[in-house]
Design an enzyme around this catalytic site. Sequence first.
Site, mmCIF file in Angstrom:
data_model
loop_
_atom_site.group_PDB
_atom_site.id
_atom_site.type_symbol
_atom_site.label_atom_id
_atom_site.label_comp_id
_atom_site.label_asym_id
_atom_site.label_seq_id
_atom_site.Cartn_x
_atom_site.Cartn_y
_atom_site.Cartn_z
ATOM 1 N N ASP A 34 0.933 -1.419 0.037
ATOM 2 C CA ASP A 34 -0.092 0.127 0.009
ATOM 3 C C ASP A 34 1.111 1.259 -0.039
ATOM 4 O OD1 ASP A 34 1.108 -0.056 2.490
ATOM 5 O OD2 ASP A 34 -0.844 -0.019 3.672
ATOM 6 N N GLU A 35 2.142 1.241 -0.333
ATOM 7 C CA GLU A 35 3.345 2.206 -0.720
ATOM 8 C C GLU A 35 3.638 2.888 0.953
ATOM 9 O OE1 GLU A 35 4.322 3.888 -3.382
ATOM 10 O OE2 GLU A 35 3.905 1.914 -4.066
ATOM 11 N N GLU A 36 3.486 2.102 1.860
ATOM 12 C CA GLU A 36 3.956 2.695 3.234
ATOM 13 C C GLU A 36 5.340 2.441 3.222
ATOM 14 O OE1 GLU A 36 2.855 0.454 6.872
ATOM 15 O OE2 GLU A 36 0.587 1.022 6.816
ATOM 16 N N ARG A 93 9.115 27.454 1.572
ATOM 17 C CA ARG A 93 8.432 28.699 0.744
ATOM 18 C C ARG A 93 7.187 28.784 1.681
ATOM 19 N NH1 ARG A 93 8.608 27.358 -5.200
ATOM 20 N NH2 ARG A 93 8.862 25.286 -4.549
ATOM 21 N N GLN A 94 6.611 27.872 2.486
ATOM 22 C CA GLN A 94 5.083 27.993 3.369
ATOM 23 C C GLN A 94 5.802 28.510 4.697
ATOM 24 O OE1 GLN A 94 2.175 25.327 2.644
ATOM 25 N NE2 GLN A 94 3.161 24.147 1.325
ATOM 26 N N LYS A 191 8.745 43.831 -9.246
ATOM 27 C CA LYS A 191 7.620 43.661 -10.171
ATOM 28 C C LYS A 191 6.525 44.271 -9.684
ATOM 29 C CE LYS A 191 7.834 39.130 -9.593
ATOM 30 N NZ LYS A 191 7.517 37.701 -9.611
ATOM 31 N N ARG A 193 2.227 45.791 -10.068
ATOM 32 C CA ARG A 193 0.995 45.855 -10.569
ATOM 33 C C ARG A 193 0.638 47.232 -10.380
ATOM 34 N NH1 ARG A 193 -1.290 41.516 -12.667
ATOM 35 N NH2 ARG A 193 -0.718 40.135 -11.190
ATOM 36 N N ASP A 217 19.136 33.539 -7.218
ATOM 37 C CA ASP A 217 17.977 33.300 -6.140
ATOM 38 C C ASP A 217 18.240 31.858 -5.625
ATOM 39 O OD1 ASP A 217 15.309 33.834 -5.424
ATOM 40 O OD2 ASP A 217 14.359 33.743 -7.548
ATOM 41 N N ASP A 221 11.280 27.040 -9.728
ATOM 42 C CA ASP A 221 10.499 26.381 -9.680
ATOM 43 C C ASP A 221 10.015 26.169 -11.249
ATOM 44 O OD1 ASP A 221 8.500 24.535 -9.171
ATOM 45 O OD2 ASP A 221 7.830 25.310 -7.639
#
EC number: 2.7.6.1
Length: 311
Positions: A34-36, A93-94, A191, A193, A217, A221
């Site tokens: 089951d991918e464990e 990044r979070q 950048k 707006r 940088d 991504d």
Amino acid sequence: MKILAGNANLPLARAIAGYLELPLTDASVRRFADEEIFVEINENVRGEDVFIVQSTSYPANDNLMELLIGIDALRRASARRITAVLPYFGYARQDRKPGPRTPISAKLVANLITEAGANRVLSVDLHAGQIQGFFDIPTDNLYAAPVMAADILARYGSQDLMVVSPDVGGVVRARALAKRLDNAALAIVDKRRERPGESEVMNIIGEVAGRNCVLIDDIVDSGGTLCNAAQALMSAGAKSVAAYITHGVLSGGAVARVAGSALTELVITDTILPTEAARECDRIRVLTVAPLIGEAMRRIADESSVSSLFD
Ligand code: R5P
């Protein structure tokens, strides 16, 4: 001192072990139907100073789980000290709440690694330095800058060189690299707006006309940030634009985007195992950080200074 390699980037783990003239610890990682994930360490690690090398890159969740289970196996096998070596720290990044009712996943991942049993963390170019504070265990953040600076000076020299940050958030990193390049000039792509509904405008802060620009940088991504910045620099009269980015996440169509961009070259490091597409792209070159990580590990094991690596 022992080195255990996860499966995220075996060539890097082998290169680190080669630098330290040590064999990789014998271990196997298996999957249940089951991918464990199941990790088994096939040699004694009781009382040892163990470094487990695993980037939490794509597939991020599988690689993270393998790291956590590997740490748990080491702890239960009575390793004296466990250092989680994350050349690339996924989820970084979070690192803040972008809006109400959203997680700070970088903190959650830091908690998971600590709770699994890591005693130290070693990483390279964390997305934000403050992430070190998400861990209540010692955390060393290495910089790829010395490796990049040596390559930039060999390729481009320091004449007509302009270090460029592709966004305002990366200025500190770009300035640190510029300092290593005989105090090269610095420019910033900003950048903006101007009004809601209007498309973003790229303003270049700095005089880039006639310069060899090097974009710096931590992560590439989708390649959007980078390729747009390269185009804006060429439109502003730059002589050439290359990019040096530590972590080549390069998801989706990023390699194709780079191949079709204004960049003369994208240079990444091997913190993440480059995909076949990246390896085959003649516009992408990979520098190794294995000696840098290996040397930091040796110094941690010897209880000597890691920061002096960057003097
Ligand atoms: C952002 O803060 C990072 O430093 C990178 O600029 C970003 O993650 C790059 O993402 P992409 O290549 O998808 O534009």
